[in-house]
Design a protein around this motif. Structure first.
Motif, PDB file in Angstrom:
ATOM      1  N   ALA A 203      39.068  33.563  34.867  1.00 55.07           N
ATOM      2  CA  ALA A 203      39.829  32.938  35.954  1.00 55.07           C
ATOM      3  C   ALA A 203      41.189  32.438  35.471  1.00 55.07           C
ATOM      4  CB  ALA A 203      39.024  31.796  36.562  1.00 55.07           C
TER       5      ALA A 203
ATOM      6  N   ASN B  84      42.472  35.365  41.647  1.00 57.13           N
ATOM      7  CA  ASN B  84      41.223  34.831  41.131  1.00 57.13           C
ATOM      8  C   ASN B  84      40.587  35.835  40.167  1.00 57.13           C
ATOM      9  OD1 ASN B  84      39.784  36.809  42.799  1.00 57.13           O
ATOM     10  ND2 ASN B  84      40.223  35.441  44.524  1.00 57.13           N
ATOM     11  N   ALA B  85      39.465  35.424  39.580  1.00 53.51           N
ATOM     12  CA  ALA B  85      38.796  36.271  38.597  1.00 53.51           C
ATOM     13  C   ALA B  85      38.306  37.574  39.220  1.00 53.51           C
ATOM     14  CB  ALA B  85      37.629  35.512  37.971  1.00 53.51           C
ATOM     15  N   PHE B  86      37.868  37.527  40.469  1.00 61.05           N
ATOM     16  CA  PHE B  86      37.370  38.735  41.112  1.00 61.05           C
ATOM     17  C   PHE B  86      38.482  39.774  41.255  1.00 61.05           C
ATOM     18  CE2 PHE B  86      36.715  41.296  44.930  1.00 61.05           C
ATOM     19  CZ  PHE B  86      35.485  41.883  44.642  1.00 61.05           C
ATOM     20  N   ALA B  87      39.675  39.326  41.663  1.00 57.74           N
ATOM     21  CA  ALA B  87      40.789  40.260  41.842  1.00 57.74           C
ATOM     22  C   ALA B  87      41.175  40.909  40.512  1.00 57.74           C
ATOM     23  CB  ALA B  87      41.988  39.531  42.441  1.00 57.74           C
TER      24      ALA B  87
ATOM     25  N   LYS C  93      38.712  46.840  36.033  1.00 51.23           N
ATOM     26  CA  LYS C  93      37.679  47.875  36.050  1.00 51.23           C
ATOM     27  C   LYS C  93      38.239  49.194  36.574  1.00 51.23           C
ATOM     28  CE  LYS C  93      33.388  49.552  36.220  1.00 51.23           C
ATOM     29  NZ  LYS C  93      32.544  49.788  35.025  1.00 51.23           N
TER      30      LYS C  93
ATOM     31  N   SER D   6      39.192  41.247  37.869  1.00 48.28           N
ATOM     32  CA  SER D   6      38.085  42.097  37.436  1.00 48.28           C
ATOM     33  C   SER D   6      38.115  43.447  38.130  1.00 48.28           C
ATOM     34  CB  SER D   6      36.746  41.396  37.694  1.00 48.28           C
ATOM     35  OG  SER D   6      36.639  40.217  36.927  1.00 48.28           O
ATOM     36  N   ALA D   7      38.405  43.432  39.423  1.00 52.54           N
ATOM     37  CA  ALA D   7      38.453  44.683  40.180  1.00 52.54           C
ATOM     38  C   ALA D   7      39.565  45.591  39.669  1.00 52.54           C
ATOM     39  CB  ALA D   7      38.641  44.379  41.663  1.00 52.54           C
TER      40      ALA D   7
ATOM     41  N   TYR E 133      47.073  37.279  39.236  1.00 55.41           N
ATOM     42  CA  TYR E 133      45.984  37.611  40.156  1.00 55.41           C
ATOM     43  C   TYR E 133      45.435  36.321  40.753  1.00 55.41           C
ATOM     44  CZ  TYR E 133      46.111  42.417  38.536  1.00 55.41           C
ATOM     45  OH  TYR E 133      46.524  43.700  38.250  1.00 55.41           O
TER      46      TYR E 133
ATOM     47  N   THR F 191      34.897  46.040  32.754  1.00 50.83           N
ATOM     48  CA  THR F 191      35.222  44.736  33.306  1.00 50.83           C
ATOM     49  C   THR F 191      35.888  43.883  32.231  1.00 50.83           C
ATOM     50  OG1 THR F 191      33.129  43.726  32.656  1.00 50.83           O
ATOM     51  CG2 THR F 191      33.186  44.879  34.788  1.00 50.83           C
TER      52      THR F 191
END
Length: 336
Positions: free
Chosen positions: A283, A293-296, A302, A298-299, A291, A308
């Motif tokens: 994060a 957040n961490a999800f953005a 990847k 990571s996507a 980015y 990841t």
């Protein structure tokens, strides 16, 4: 931050390995340490460098060579001298498969074999970057396998002075010595790379040429100075006073990819290096490189890199360690 500074900020020497090897001819050293970047600079006497699959190149005192790894290479008194010592990962030296790192030790930062009465020696400095960094790799990938900067003509160059300083510092054993050697090695590498990049028809990457453009250059600096800012092509265009379409066309023509594609690659390279530090969470890295957040992150990570951020961090942690706090090697070779 100019583009070259940003891309050179990754490959820093850390923990200089200093070794003075004294060898009587014929001698030949096979370097198989897998390092991404090595520097070779004869101080006194000639040496031949034989890149893997390439033609032998003669190095004379004052020349500085940069060897791009991880392919092995050989340094020898003559191109046809058989390999006698292999330097592998961790700077472990072996002969006929036997570790001779300790048995050939001759004192502080001294290693090798000296024929009695053979004092007509030549000196070769070699520095090795053991750690690979994503940012610096964007520049180093454009280097030839072997890049030689000839000795300065008529007047001493900055690189000549740095080689002399590096040679002097390798013989000292004082507090902070590793840091001194690290930084001198960094300065020498940057100087050689700048000379190469400034040479016409050098094959320098497009981004380097583009940084001199009055429009694209400032845009590159904006990206490098503040990657976390929510940049758009329109925002970048407004900063430099051109139209969105005009910037997109000019940037793509000079750099070879659209502005947002370049920015995304730069952000992920930054993230890849930051993720090597276990003190940074995914994060926190995401916020630092732009980015939400961490999800953005990571996507994107990847999608582009196939792993990841967590997998990248784990794989980086499993990589073979570099030599115990050492990276710079000094070799003294006795001439015949």
């Amino acid at each position: 931050m100019d583009t070259l500074t940003g891309l050179l900020d990754g490959p820093k020497a850390r923990g200089a390995f200093v070794l003075r090897s004294i060898l009587s001819p014929p001698w030949s050293l096979r370097i198989e340490d897998g390092a991404p970047l090595s520097v070779v600079a004869p101080i006194r006497g000639d040496a031949w460098i034989l890149p893997e699959g390439g033609a032998p190149v003669l190095l004379r005192p004052g020349d500085v060579a940069i060897v791009r790894g991880p392919e092995p290479y050989t340094v020898a008194d003559r191109p046809d001298t058989p390999v006698q010592v292999v330097i592998g990962p961790g700077q472990v030296c072996s002969r006929d498969g036997a570790d001779v790192s300790a048995s050939m030790a001759l004192g502080v930062r001294t290693w090798g074999e000296v024929r009695p009465g053979d004092d007509n020696s030549s000196v070769l400095l070699s520095g090795t970057y053991q750690a690979e960094h994503e940012i610096g790799r964007r520049l180093l990938d454009h280097l030839p396998t072997l890049l030689v900067r000839p000795a300065g003509e008529n007047a001493a160059t900055t690189e000549d002075t740095l080689v002399r300083l590096l040679a002097a510092e390798t013989t000292r054993d004082e507090p902070g010595q590793e840091l001194v050697l690290d930084r001198l090695l960094d300065l020498l590498v940057v100087g050689v790379l700048r000379s190469w990049l400034a040479t016409p028809d050098s094959g320098a990457p497009a981004w380097y040429q583009a940084q001199h453009d009055q429009v694209v250059g400032p845009v590159l600096r904006l990206m490098h100075d503040d990657p976390a800012r929510p940049w758009t092509v329109a925002a970048l265009a407004a900063e430099v006073g051109v139209s969105r379409a005009g910037l997109a066309r000019r940037f793509t023509a000079l750099v070879g990819e659209p502005p947002m594609a370049y920015l995304a690659t730069w952000r992920l390279a930054l993230a890849a290096d930051l993720l090597r530090d276990p003190g940074h969470t995914v994060a926190s890295v995401a916020r630092r490189v732009g980015y939400s957040n961490a999800f953005a992150l990571s996507a994107a990570f990847k999608r582009v890199r196939g792993v990841t951020p967590q997998e990248h961090r784990r794989l980086a942690g499993e990589a073979p360690p570099a030599a115990p706090p050492l990276t710079m090697t000094t070799v003294v070779l006795a001439a015949g």
